[in-house]
Design an enzyme around this catalytic site. Sequence first.
Site, PDB file in Angstrom:
ATOM      1  N   CYS A  49     -16.374  -5.552   6.940  1.00 49.80           N
ATOM      2  CA  CYS A  49     -14.992  -5.727   6.462  1.00 49.80           C
ATOM      3  C   CYS A  49     -13.959  -5.667   7.560  1.00 49.80           C
ATOM      4  O   CYS A  49     -12.833  -6.132   7.389  1.00 49.80           O
ATOM      5  CB  CYS A  49     -14.662  -4.693   5.384  1.00 49.80           C
ATOM      6  SG  CYS A  49     -14.485  -3.012   6.030  1.00 49.80           S
TER       7      CYS A  49
ATOM      8  N   CYS B   4     -17.971   1.629  12.840  1.00 52.16           N
ATOM      9  CA  CYS B   4     -18.877   2.215  11.847  1.00 52.16           C
ATOM     10  C   CYS B   4     -20.339   2.014  12.225  1.00 52.16           C
ATOM     11  O   CYS B   4     -21.221   2.630  11.620  1.00 52.16           O
ATOM     12  CB  CYS B   4     -18.612   1.652  10.455  1.00 52.16           C
ATOM     13  SG  CYS B   4     -19.089  -0.079  10.245  1.00 52.16           S
TER      14      CYS B   4
ATOM     15  N   GLY C 168       4.978  -2.412 -13.627  1.00 53.82           N
ATOM     16  CA  GLY C 168       5.159  -1.102 -13.007  1.00 53.82           C
ATOM     17  C   GLY C 168       6.456  -0.996 -12.238  1.00 53.82           C
ATOM     18  O   GLY C 168       7.171   0.016 -12.315  1.00 53.82           O
TER      19      GLY C 168
ATOM     20  N   GLU D  95       0.545 -10.332 -11.234  1.00 52.30           N
ATOM     21  CA  GLU D  95      -0.728 -10.868 -11.724  1.00 52.30           C
ATOM     22  C   GLU D  95      -0.718 -12.379 -11.933  1.00 52.30           C
ATOM     23  O   GLU D  95      -1.776 -13.017 -11.928  1.00 52.30           O
ATOM     24  CB  GLU D  95      -1.079 -10.211 -13.058  1.00 52.30           C
ATOM     25  CG  GLU D  95      -1.301  -8.714 -12.982  1.00 52.30           C
ATOM     26  CD  GLU D  95      -1.461  -8.120 -14.376  1.00 52.30           C
ATOM     27  OE1 GLU D  95      -2.597  -7.824 -14.757  1.00 52.30           O
ATOM     28  OE2 GLU D  95      -0.436  -7.967 -15.067  1.00 52.30           O
TER      29      GLU D  95
END
Length: 1337
Positions: A53, A78, A1089, A1268
Amino acid sequence: MACHDKQPDDLVFFVNGKKVIERQADPEELLLYYLRKELRLSGTKYGCGVGGCGACTVMLSTYDPVAKKIRHHPANSCLLPICSLHGAAVTTVEGVGSIKDRINPIQERLAKCHGSQCGFCTPGMVMSIYALLRSHVKPSMEQIISALDGNLCRCTGYRPIIDSYASFAKEQTCCQLRGTGKCCLDQEELGCSSSAGVRIRSGLCNPAEFLPVDPTQEFIFPPELMRMAQEQQRKTLIFCSKRTTWISPSSLKELLELKAKYPKAPLVVGNTSLGLNKNDCDAYHPIILHPLRIPEMQVVSITDDGIVIGAACCLAQLREILLETIPKLPEEKTKIYQALLQQLRTLAGEQIRSMASLGGHIVSRGSAWDLNPILSAGKSVLNLASDGGKRQIFLNDQFLAGHKHADIEPKEVVVSVLIPYSTKDEFISAFRQADRQKNAFSVVNAGLRVLFRPGTDTIVDLSILYGGIGSTTLSARKSCEKLIGRQWNDQMLSEACKLVLEEISLPPSASGGKVEYRRTLLVSFLFRFYLEVLRGLHQMYPFRYAELSQDKMSALGMLQSGVPQGVQVYQDVDPGQSPQDPVGRPIMHQSGIKHTTGEAIYIDDIRPVDGELSLAVVTSIKAHAKIKSIDISEALQVPGVINVVTAKDVPGKNGNDEEEAFAKDKVICVGQIICAVVAETLTQAKCGAKKVKIVYEDLQPVLTIKDAIKHNSYITKERKLEKGDIEKGFKSADKIIEGELHMGGQEHFYLETNSVLVIPRMEDKEMDVYVSTQHATDVQKLVASALNLQSNKIMCHTKRVGGAFGGKITKPSFFAVIAAVAANKTGRPIRFALERDMDMLITGGRHPFFGKYKVGFMKDGRIMAADFQCYINGGCTKDESELVIEYIVLKVDNAYNIPNLRVRGHACKTNLPSNTAFRGFGFPQAGLFVETCIVAVATKTGLPHEKVREINMYKGVNRTAFKEEFDAENLWKCWKECLVKSDYHSRNAKVEEFNRKNYWKKKGIAIIPMKFSVGFNATYFHQAGALVHIYLDGSVLVTHGGIELGQGIHTKMLQIASRELRIPLSYIHFCETSSTTVPNGKYTAGSVGTEINARAVQDACQILWKRLDPIRRKNPKGKWEDWISEAHKKSISLSATGYFKGYVTNMNWETKKGHAFPYFLYGAACSEVEIDCLTGAHKNIRTDIVMDASFSINPAIDIGQIEGAFIQGVGLYTLEEIYFSPEGEQLTLSPDTYKIPAVCDIPEQFHVYLLPNSCNSIAIYSSKGVGEAGFFLSSSVFFAIRDAVAAARKERGLPLDFTLNSPLTVERIRMACDDIFTKMIPKDKPGTYKPWAIDIS
């Protein structure tokens, strides 16, 4: 050699210019965790743990004492063992720039161009470009895009990231960042038919404000490390832990002696293969050899036979070597190098390419490794060495298969690889097809080579190798032998395909699935190679071999995306608006700079607390079973394990009425949490979790929608809506069609995994819960209930969330309960941060969908009646499934007025993890379903799709099926504007022309309208609270019940407070969302929201402004600070609570009527794509979006939300596929196996227009919630692909009334373009074998 034989060395490296000396370096410790835990550098993020990622990207700088050069490159921390860093300089995002000191132009431009939303991926983005610019001060755009191949972003849609970094490119134009895609000298009108009387702006940032690049401000490579590199060239380095020894020899002789002594010891360079197995507590290597400093393994030499590359050279170095060498050689010698370069452009991301070694790539022999087939086909030679001497072996199919006589001996190492020159009469090609164009393992790859008798097309030698079919690369050796002596013609091709399919077999149950697709790729690649060779023969001998026809030419070449460019157009603020008033302006995200510097703090970035323990969970391995026993005895014996927590340890309620926090007597899905192990470290907790023994008694699971229907397994009662008289409607129709649509689910793949930190206080059983959630109130409620406490003892805190998209509404409450119960039992703070695979295993995602339709229509395309049955796979508990199926039923009409309509919805209960809320909340499924019906009608009538859409669209003031009134005027404005802006009709004609000329490549174009309902169908969901304090110095603290998920809610709140209080933004601060300041907040979701919390903030500010009225009247010319000081002296309260009761909405399912949504939002999108019919690949050429956002409070944030949602939708409809085994276990648990969109997936031209002159009397400042709505518009890409597939099928004489299920992956696209190659492969009869994965939709 063991630790006690020699004193271990001190590990010495630099981090951000500071020297680090580690006297007890652990060979198993990885840099990411060392940075975060030991050095407290939390800007480097954990995103996946497998290098997939880019969130953990750092820059490594090393000095080569032989070449006397410093090399800078990106790396995935990582995967990087700290012991590999001796003598290196590490730069993290904190070292690039900081708000405490100075920020780097890379950070500044990314923030000012709005290139971060949630901000979790941002430090990795910064580091990838920083590493590039340290090596290439003026990179090309191709290099910039390539540098971002290994970085994923789930929020922005990548366009603003690319725009911000385009300013560093050598070929940038004067207007690259102004958002128009055109030169400022081009006077074309940006406005539209709706823009009369208003000012229109384009672009969201001003490059003139950017800081100049100053290379002198960067860290210099530490001179001490240069001296070390010189002095330690001949010194062996040894680092030890209790169970592992790391040895870095300085000479080949010493390495060979070590390999003889420790033949099982792995050689590690980049750790990109070995590092992927680090999660297994029992798997470790006593000795690890690190050969990076051995000169013979770093060699690069041009010989008479070819290029010799050291085995320790990384793949990025190989790419640079080839780029430098190819132009210097005769073209006929470079064919294999060109093929390798082609594969290297798409193999992995830049971080992995900079770490993974050529030798490691070859020796690990992964089936999907792209270079091995072409190296083998090209007759490459491995130069081996051991303490017994040197030898050479061919890198051939027998080596790749691990045949003993052709393999490396345990004591041998690969020193270098000879890649030979190609010859005049030789042709070499490489092919690959992956689920995503870049940074994805190949589904199938291939290396093919043919050698002809000089001057002829008679085959002298032939090699055909494939990866992705077996456990390693496979060769069609027997087929090749049979074809020797044949001429290169169609008859040979036909026989070659037949022979290859007989020799290279793939069983129907093969791991990875896609069996028929993979078989098809075998012959598709062979066909493409055949044509490439024919073209080559014609170029060499134009009078002997015919030129390829246009049809065949279209089969050549792979689709490659160009450099993306964007356009953003929106309505400017009124000329009379105060310059101080920020509302309506593209203000930078409140945390934008902190995102780019790594100083934005997320839950797992909070510093360790005294006495803190780590937690790991034990999850069910059964989909449905009784728990017979739980044995924790072995777990308690693991060093560092403190305790094991089960359902018995919950003092109060174990979850809620629908779902248990800890499974007690029964498990109902794979991944359900049974117990938790707490230990001093996460590694110890994970090792303890593996030791817990659970005995199950199997019960019959229900996994698919089909199974659920059969067993009548539903979560809720049927939801039903009816409009008109459906029977009469069908009788009046000219034609009736029936069909189905299956649609897969979707992982949220927020970059920040679920995280919680619970800190018990010393008195009154109080607890602080720091949690990554969208619904702090639910966390508070469930934790209090579990601990048998009142809610006033539980304090929930959320500063920001690193992405959520609906996935952090319900589940974080259960994770918080588990941590809180553990904290209660141990009396110590508990940190519970899920690793990526566990997060994906436990949590559900978007609901898989199955729809059945029956549609009656007239010859002119008018739909007279429709009967829809909609099913979703809800998983094992109710979660949000009831609401989702209700929304599907309510929204399935989209933009279409169907006079006679019946919709029935069912939420199926299955033994899969509970699916939950996801951006769009049912509408992406419902919208795709009804658009599929529209396409079916258009196909049957033979009418253009856009005409069938237009004739059925709502017009004027109208009513939904549930009797809610709305005005479709803006729907039509968006539609007409999109037709114009996209130049739809002209481009559609060009698409048709292209398709007539190209048989194997097809283009498609589609335009889709949208009516999107915002908010919830009950009033109480829309309530909101806020608290505003004014302090004596005039500064203002704003808090509210909404949570920052990346959607810029806090930024907009500050803009609103600034307007209402008439003060600059610099006076206002937001701290955190907390249950201690604003109680009982509803979840932040549903696109509302921001606006509902804005109303609460506005209310509080207006109360305060009114209180200040007397003060202002007495001193109208006074300063803000003077007013506040005087108000305090007059005992006027400078704190106010704001509240918004909510939009009035309701839905009565008995009467089938209601005012279900506060308002509607409209939009339209047009997308154009090109597909490769041979492989199923596609590229997104252009997208135009027109969105009715009314008055945008912040156009930068709103356009960012539209673009980000759109690209997330591209993932749902074309890329992202979740696989479950027949036993109900999810098989896609990391970015290696689950592909979200990357930089390569965005449209080459990405245009967003906000409709001007639009009003919304309901929401604050006439705004609309757009978080959205952009998601569904990406279905325009889906239907553009379908359009291209239909063109291919039409040319092949195939039926056009076909259904394409979602997602439209490379597999589905290729298999829908049915041709001679799909017909020649063997087919498997369903039911005669056990599939690798099942279709749960």
